[in-house]
Design a protein around this motif. Structure first.
Motif, PDB file in Angstrom:
ATOM      1  N   TYR A  26     -10.072  -4.305  -3.836  1.00  0.00           N
ATOM      2  CA  TYR A  26     -11.493  -4.256  -3.471  1.00  0.00           C
ATOM      3  C   TYR A  26     -12.149  -2.923  -3.857  1.00  0.00           C
ATOM      4  CZ  TYR A  26      -9.648  -2.033   0.792  1.00  0.00           C
ATOM      5  OH  TYR A  26      -8.974  -1.220   1.677  1.00  0.00           O
ATOM      6  N   GLY A  27     -11.481  -2.169  -4.775  1.00  0.00           N
ATOM      7  CA  GLY A  27     -12.156  -1.044  -5.403  1.00  0.00           C
ATOM      8  C   GLY A  27     -11.854   0.349  -4.881  1.00  0.00           C
ATOM      9  N   ARG A  28     -11.035   0.499  -3.870  1.00  0.00           N
ATOM     10  CA  ARG A  28     -10.686   1.844  -3.405  1.00  0.00           C
ATOM     11  C   ARG A  28      -9.543   2.391  -4.241  1.00  0.00           C
ATOM     12  NH1 ARG A  28      -9.691   2.808   2.713  1.00  0.00           N
ATOM     13  NH2 ARG A  28      -9.544   4.921   1.904  1.00  0.00           N
ATOM     14  N   THR A  29      -9.578   3.693  -4.495  1.00  0.00           N
ATOM     15  CA  THR A  29      -8.510   4.361  -5.235  1.00  0.00           C
ATOM     16  C   THR A  29      -8.224   5.711  -4.583  1.00  0.00           C
ATOM     17  OG1 THR A  29     -10.038   5.439  -6.752  1.00  0.00           O
ATOM     18  CG2 THR A  29      -9.169   3.291  -7.429  1.00  0.00           C
ATOM     19  N   GLY A  30      -7.064   6.238  -4.878  1.00  0.00           N
ATOM     20  CA  GLY A  30      -6.734   7.551  -4.356  1.00  0.00           C
ATOM     21  C   GLY A  30      -5.356   7.978  -4.795  1.00  0.00           C
ATOM     22  N   SER A  31      -4.928   9.122  -4.275  1.00  0.00           N
ATOM     23  CA  SER A  31      -3.603   9.632  -4.590  1.00  0.00           C
ATOM     24  C   SER A  31      -3.092  10.459  -3.426  1.00  0.00           C
ATOM     25  CB  SER A  31      -3.641  10.481  -5.855  1.00  0.00           C
ATOM     26  OG  SER A  31      -4.435  11.634  -5.645  1.00  0.00           O
ATOM     27  N   CYS A  32      -1.784  10.597  -3.385  1.00  0.00           N
ATOM     28  CA  CYS A  32      -1.098  11.425  -2.397  1.00  0.00           C
ATOM     29  C   CYS A  32      -0.090  12.249  -3.182  1.00  0.00           C
ATOM     30  CB  CYS A  32      -0.412  10.528  -1.369  1.00  0.00           C
ATOM     31  SG  CYS A  32       0.449  11.422  -0.047  1.00  0.00           S
ATOM     32  N   SER A  33      -0.117  13.577  -3.056  1.00  0.00           N
ATOM     33  CA  SER A  33       0.773  14.403  -3.875  1.00  0.00           C
ATOM     34  C   SER A  33       1.511  15.439  -3.030  1.00  0.00           C
ATOM     35  CB  SER A  33      -0.016  15.095  -4.984  1.00  0.00           C
ATOM     36  OG  SER A  33      -0.933  16.010  -4.442  1.00  0.00           O
ATOM     37  N   SER A  34       2.658  15.848  -3.556  1.00  0.00           N
ATOM     38  CA  SER A  34       3.469  16.876  -2.908  1.00  0.00           C
ATOM     39  C   SER A  34       4.053  17.783  -3.975  1.00  0.00           C
ATOM     40  CB  SER A  34       4.605  16.234  -2.107  1.00  0.00           C
ATOM     41  OG  SER A  34       5.493  17.237  -1.631  1.00  0.00           O
ATOM     42  N   GLY A  36       6.344  20.058  -2.834  1.00  0.00           N
ATOM     43  CA  GLY A  36       7.578  20.504  -2.183  1.00  0.00           C
ATOM     44  C   GLY A  36       7.796  19.784  -0.874  1.00  0.00           C
ATOM     45  N   GLY A  37       8.792  18.920  -0.823  1.00  0.00           N
ATOM     46  CA  GLY A  37       9.117  18.215   0.408  1.00  0.00           C
ATOM     47  C   GLY A  37       8.259  16.985   0.630  1.00  0.00           C
ATOM     48  N   GLU A  38       8.303  16.516   1.881  1.00  0.00           N
ATOM     49  CA  GLU A  38       7.597  15.292   2.257  1.00  0.00           C
ATOM     50  C   GLU A  38       6.121  15.551   2.525  1.00  0.00           C
ATOM     51  OE1 GLU A  38       9.340  13.634   5.737  1.00  0.00           O
ATOM     52  OE2 GLU A  38      11.289  13.392   4.813  1.00  0.00           O
ATOM     53  N   LYS A  39       5.310  14.551   2.208  1.00  0.00           N
ATOM     54  CA  LYS A  39       3.903  14.600   2.584  1.00  0.00           C
ATOM     55  C   LYS A  39       3.455  13.185   2.922  1.00  0.00           C
ATOM     56  CE  LYS A  39      -0.713  16.045   1.410  1.00  0.00           C
ATOM     57  NZ  LYS A  39      -1.573  16.589   0.387  1.00  0.00           N
ATOM     58  N   TRP A  40       2.759  13.047   4.023  1.00  0.00           N
ATOM     59  CA  TRP A  40       2.175  11.771   4.447  1.00  0.00           C
ATOM     60  C   TRP A  40       0.673  11.865   4.260  1.00  0.00           C
ATOM     61  CZ3 TRP A  40       4.896   7.568   6.145  1.00  0.00           C
ATOM     62  CH2 TRP A  40       6.247   7.771   6.412  1.00  0.00           C
ATOM     63  N   CYS A  41       0.082  10.844   3.649  1.00  0.00           N
ATOM     64  CA  CYS A  41      -1.368  10.765   3.492  1.00  0.00           C
ATOM     65  C   CYS A  41      -1.840   9.554   4.284  1.00  0.00           C
ATOM     66  CB  CYS A  41      -1.744  10.632   2.016  1.00  0.00           C
ATOM     67  SG  CYS A  41      -1.223  12.050   1.021  1.00  0.00           S
ATOM     68  N   TYR A  42      -2.866   9.755   5.073  1.00  0.00           N
ATOM     69  CA  TYR A  42      -3.347   8.725   5.984  1.00  0.00           C
ATOM     70  C   TYR A  42      -4.651   8.128   5.481  1.00  0.00           C
ATOM     71  CZ  TYR A  42       0.050  11.168   8.807  1.00  0.00           C
ATOM     72  OH  TYR A  42       1.203  11.747   9.247  1.00  0.00           O
ATOM     73  N   TYR A  43      -4.673   6.794   5.397  1.00  0.00           N
ATOM     74  CA  TYR A  43      -5.847   6.064   4.934  1.00  0.00           C
ATOM     75  C   TYR A  43      -6.088   4.909   5.897  1.00  0.00           C
ATOM     76  CZ  TYR A  43      -4.733   8.589   0.680  1.00  0.00           C
ATOM     77  OH  TYR A  43      -4.449   9.576  -0.216  1.00  0.00           O
ATOM     78  N   ASP A  44      -7.251   4.347   5.847  1.00  0.00           N
ATOM     79  CA  ASP A  44      -7.569   3.154   6.626  1.00  0.00           C
ATOM     80  C   ASP A  44      -8.048   2.104   5.632  1.00  0.00           C
ATOM     81  OD1 ASP A  44      -7.925   1.441   8.710  1.00  0.00           O
ATOM     82  OD2 ASP A  44      -9.829   2.297   9.352  1.00  0.00           O
ATOM     83  N   MET A  45      -7.207   1.102   5.389  1.00  0.00           N
ATOM     84  CA  MET A  45      -7.514   0.073   4.402  1.00  0.00           C
ATOM     85  C   MET A  45      -7.878  -1.232   5.098  1.00  0.00           C
ATOM     86  SD  MET A  45      -5.500   1.084   1.248  1.00  0.00           S
ATOM     87  CE  MET A  45      -4.705   2.656   0.969  1.00  0.00           C
ATOM     88  N   ARG A  46      -8.484  -2.129   4.342  1.00  0.00           N
ATOM     89  CA  ARG A  46      -8.732  -3.472   4.856  1.00  0.00           C
ATOM     90  C   ARG A  46      -7.407  -4.116   5.224  1.00  0.00           C
ATOM     91  NH1 ARG A  46     -13.016  -6.002   0.522  1.00  0.00           N
ATOM     92  NH2 ARG A  46     -14.724  -4.592   1.008  1.00  0.00           N
ATOM     93  N   GLU A  47      -7.477  -5.124   6.033  1.00  0.00           N
ATOM     94  CA  GLU A  47      -6.260  -5.786   6.502  1.00  0.00           C
ATOM     95  C   GLU A  47      -5.842  -6.963   5.618  1.00  0.00           C
ATOM     96  OE1 GLU A  47      -4.602  -4.161   8.897  1.00  0.00           O
ATOM     97  OE2 GLU A  47      -6.306  -2.820   8.663  1.00  0.00           O
ATOM     98  N   THR A  48      -6.540  -7.185   4.517  1.00  0.00           N
ATOM     99  CA  THR A  48      -6.182  -8.255   3.582  1.00  0.00           C
ATOM    100  C   THR A  48      -6.336  -7.748   2.159  1.00  0.00           C
ATOM    101  OG1 THR A  48      -8.451  -9.090   3.517  1.00  0.00           O
ATOM    102  CG2 THR A  48      -6.971 -10.082   5.160  1.00  0.00           C
ATOM    103  N   GLY A  49      -5.702  -8.427   1.215  1.00  0.00           N
ATOM    104  CA  GLY A  49      -5.846  -8.076  -0.195  1.00  0.00           C
ATOM    105  C   GLY A  49      -4.541  -7.563  -0.766  1.00  0.00           C
ATOM    106  N   THR A  50      -4.646  -6.780  -1.850  1.00  0.00           N
ATOM    107  CA  THR A  50      -3.461  -6.194  -2.471  1.00  0.00           C
ATOM    108  C   THR A  50      -3.685  -4.708  -2.732  1.00  0.00           C
ATOM    109  OG1 THR A  50      -4.199  -6.735  -4.718  1.00  0.00           O
ATOM    110  CG2 THR A  50      -2.764  -8.343  -3.627  1.00  0.00           C
TER     111      THR A  50
END
Length: 80
Positions: A26-34, A36-50
């Motif tokens: 549905y058109g959202r894009t983004g990235s999560c980068s690290s 060094g070590g672990e990184k968690w990126c938090y997003y809120d997406m629709r509950e349906t789709g791919t």
């Protein structure tokens, strides 16, 4: 999940970085980068789709990097 969605990346090499690129049907894009070590990126997406995700890594020994094949997954709560 209705309260947020996480993308996680873990870069263990000394130097360089790793990036998870993502896009939804549905058109959202983004990235999560690290870099060094672990990184968690938090997003809120629709509950349906791919969602399509792709991991790319850029170690110092191979600065042009490499990327895994894109992976497509369903988003949403499973019934039952």
């Amino acid at each position: 999940m209705s309260y947020g969605d996480d993308i996680w990346v873990d870069h263990r090499a000394s130097g360089g970085n790793s990036i998870v690129w993502w896009s939804t049907d549905y058109g959202r894009t983004g990235s999560c980068s690290s870099s060094g070590g672990e990184k968690w990126c938090y997003y809120d997406m629709r509950e349906t789709g791919t969602i399509t995700i792709q991991l790319c890594s850029y170690p110092p020994s191979y600065p042009q990097g490499w990327c895994d094949q894109e992976q497509v997954s369903a988003i949403g709560n499973e019934a039952g």
